[in-house]
Design an enzyme around this catalytic site. Structure first.
Site, short mmCIF file in Angstrom:
data_model
loop_
_atom_site.label_atom_id
_atom_site.label_comp_id
_atom_site.label_asym_id
_atom_site.label_seq_id
_atom_site.Cartn_x
_atom_site.Cartn_y
_atom_site.Cartn_z
N SER A 1 0.83 -1.20 0.00
CA SER A 1 0.00 0.00 0.00
C SER A 1 0.86 1.26 0.00
O SER A 1 1.61 1.49 -0.94
CB SER A 1 -0.95 -0.03 1.19
OG SER A 1 -1.89 1.01 1.13
N ASP B 1 -5.87 2.12 -3.61
CA ASP B 1 -7.09 1.87 -2.85
C ASP B 1 -7.48 3.09 -2.02
O ASP B 1 -8.61 3.19 -1.55
CB ASP B 1 -6.98 0.62 -1.98
CG ASP B 1 -5.92 0.70 -0.90
OD1 ASP B 1 -5.09 1.63 -0.93
OD2 ASP B 1 -5.91 -0.19 -0.02
N ASP C 1 -2.90 6.56 -3.63
CA ASP C 1 -1.71 5.98 -3.02
C ASP C 1 -1.17 4.90 -3.96
O ASP C 1 -1.77 4.63 -5.01
CB ASP C 1 -2.01 5.47 -1.61
CG ASP C 1 -2.81 4.18 -1.57
OD1 ASP C 1 -3.52 3.88 -2.56
OD2 ASP C 1 -2.74 3.47 -0.57
N ASP D 1 -1.07 1.67 -4.33
CA ASP D 1 -1.89 0.56 -4.84
C ASP D 1 -3.30 1.01 -5.17
O ASP D 1 -4.17 0.19 -5.49
CB ASP D 1 -1.89 -0.63 -3.87
CG ASP D 1 -2.66 -0.36 -2.59
OD1 ASP D 1 -2.67 0.80 -2.14
OD2 ASP D 1 -3.24 -1.31 -2.03
#
Length: 547
Positions: free
Chosen positions: A158, A305, A301, A303
């Site tokens: 992440s 999400d 961000d 990734d």
């Protein structure tokens, strides 16, 4: 520090059991330096002890750690044994041979880790589908639900620092796992054989669900207006191409990406910390928004999400909205679009550390409202009829019908639709936030975050607050509520003041979440000024409390 026989033998055993040539050679080099007797030996010995201090703990957030050899790092051996444990856990719950989906981001090691996970599951008899390229985490979450998989694995860290990677697990509900699953899986990992002895086999099928996901995003309640100019950044992550495709599918054509951050790069060269919340992370984005005269700025961000929104203040300067501002902005919009003939009793949810304004909005709209523990694993389980959920750390779920997790791509697309409608009426997101404050009171939030090198410090500070809680904070009498045993959280509340203190679940931090609520009897400017003064005093008291 020197290398004793116990540490040396543990390292040798790990190397013997490591199936990956690269990480085995890496650990050999550290051992050789630690035992070399030169000036660097002590530093190498300390590093070796840290690498062998694992294993990484498997929790509801899965695994996260630095990419490096040894049990206390992310590497092929750790991923292999972890996946062997997940396979046994799935079998124990009656899912032998069922479908599992594996995805990945573009961080260091992600491709090798995703391959290892897929091959372990294939050898264990599961039907495995993988993505051909790095994709945002919400696409993996979507695939789990759409394909009826019993689990999904996303290799991602992440918004963690560049050196890290991670392993995120979704269960058959399409959401992230919750207790007691994490404990069951951790015990299964402990019982797994050495990584070199875990069978692996190729044969996973490549799946492509991106078009189906984009169709669902384009079907969100975006309104009819499309004349909006958006500046956006993917922060060197995997979101740029998917965001561009989502905007094109939805009909938004005026998108400007920060070129220097649009291509996936695991070294994240233009940011010190790839998190839109961190100071400086969105500097290039806001500069671009100003240069192109944008109506809205969006930061994903790595990734994709999480989604952060930036707006132009009335004096022309650009700033990023706080997570709570974005949450109530989009939450109020989603509630306004719900067809009550199809869903007469909608539910919105946020967490105990987020602004309480969403509850006031829900009450005014005749909707249900829920607060959960932190984390989307709890938010998506808030109840039936969920239409929107958010957490203050930039997590937004505007589409629980097809992604049971936070989804930065969908949130960004919905935000573009809202901005276009507001622009048509000569309004901005700041005007909506003013309206909400006038109607429901000024809700100001802030955070005190204490980063620690010794995780024991977090427990010591939590114990201190529980044993000797303050009687006043920010000039207001407060009472303590302890959420143990359900969560390691304390809540301090008083008239218009709330402080929630908890250890972070993903970072070595102790966090305190602050909120001040003030009515707006006359002037919104005056009410905000008074609330800000109280918030400043509250922050000073909390910083002293956690010192």
């Amino acid at each position: 520090m020197t290398v004793n026989s116990t540490l040396r033998d543990a390292a040798f055993r790990w190397m013997a059991d490591d199936p990956d040539d690269g990480s085995r050679a890496e650990l050999q080099d550290v051992v050789a330096k630690a035992m070399g007797g030169d000036a660097d030996a002590a530093n190498a010995a300390t590093e070796l002890a840290d690498r062998m201090a694992g294993p990484l703990e498997f929790g509801t957030a899965g695994l996260r750690g630095p990419v490096r050899a040894g049990p206390n790092g992310m590497n092929v051996a750790v991923v292999t044994r972890t996946t062997a444990g997940v396979a046994e856990w799935l079998k124990a719950h009656g899912h032998a041979g069922a479908l599992v989906v594996v995805g990945r981001d573009a961080r260091h090691g992600s491709e090798a880790f995703a391959t290892a996970a897929a091959e372990v599951l294939t050898a264990a008899g599961f039907d495995v589908k993988v993505f051909a390229r790095p994709l945002p985490t919400p696409v993996l979450a979507f695939a789990v639900g759409r394909l009826g998989a019993v689990a999904g694995i996303q290799i991602t860290a992440s918004h963690n620092p560049p050196a890290d990677n991670g392993y995120k697990l979704y269960d058959a509900t399409g959401g992230q796992i919750v207790p007691p699953s994490d404990g069951e899986i951790e015990r299964a990992i402990e019982a797994a054989p050495a990584a070199v002895s875990v069978p692996r086999a190729p044969g996973a099928e490549v799946a492509d669900l991106l078009d189906r996901y984009l169709d669902e995003v384009a079907a969100l309640p975006l309104g009819h207006e499309r004349a909006v100019r958006v500046a956006a950044t993917a922060l060197h992550g995997v979101g740029a191409d998917t965001l561009r495709a989502a905007f094109e599918r939805a009909g938004f054509t005026d998108l400007h990406l920060v070129d220097a951050q649009a291509t996936p790069d695991p070294d994240f060269p233009t940011v010190s910390f790839p998190n839109p919340e961190e100071p400086g992370a969105t500097d290039l984005l806001l500069a671009l928004a100003s240069d192109v005269d944008a109506d809205l700025a969006i930061a994903l961000d790595p990734d994709a999400d999480r989604c952060a929104l930036g707006v132009r203040e009335r004096d022309g300067r650009w700033r990023m909205l706080r997570g709570d501002e974005t949450g109530v902005l989009l939450g109020s919009y989603v509630l306004s679009t719900v067809d009550r003939t199809l869903l007469p009793d909608p539910l919105v949810a946020t967490t105990i550390v987020s602004s309480s304004m969403l509850g006031e909005i829900a009450k005014a709209e005749g909707a249900r409202y829920a607060e959960t523990l932190t984390g989307f694993k709890w938010l998506v389980r808030a109840g039936d009829g969920l239409v929107f959920a958010y957490e203050e750390a930039l997590g937004l779920c505007v589409n629980p019908g097809f992604v049971r997790d936070k989804d930065g791509i969908a949130a960004a697309t919905l935000a573009a639709g809202l901005a276009a409608q507001l622009k048509k009426r000569g309004r901005t997101p700041l005007d909506v936030l003013d309206d909400l404050a006038q109607r429901h009171g000024v809700h100001l939030t802030d955070q005190v975050s204490l980063r620690v090198t010794d995780l024991a410090v977090r427990g010591q500070l939590m114990a201190k607050v529980r044993k000797t809680p303050p009687s006043r904070l920010g000039g207001v009498e407060v009472v303590l509520e302890d959420l143990l045993p359900d969560a390691d959280v304390v809540r301090l509340t008083g008239d218009g003041v709330r402080v929630v203190v908890r250890p972070s679940g993903t970072e070595p931090k102790l966090k305190a979440y602050l909120q001040v609520v003030a009515p707006v009897p006359d002037s919104l400017t005056d009410a905000r000024g008074a609330a800000q003064e109280r918030l400043t005093a509250l922050r000073a008291d909390v910083e002293e409390l956690l010192a």
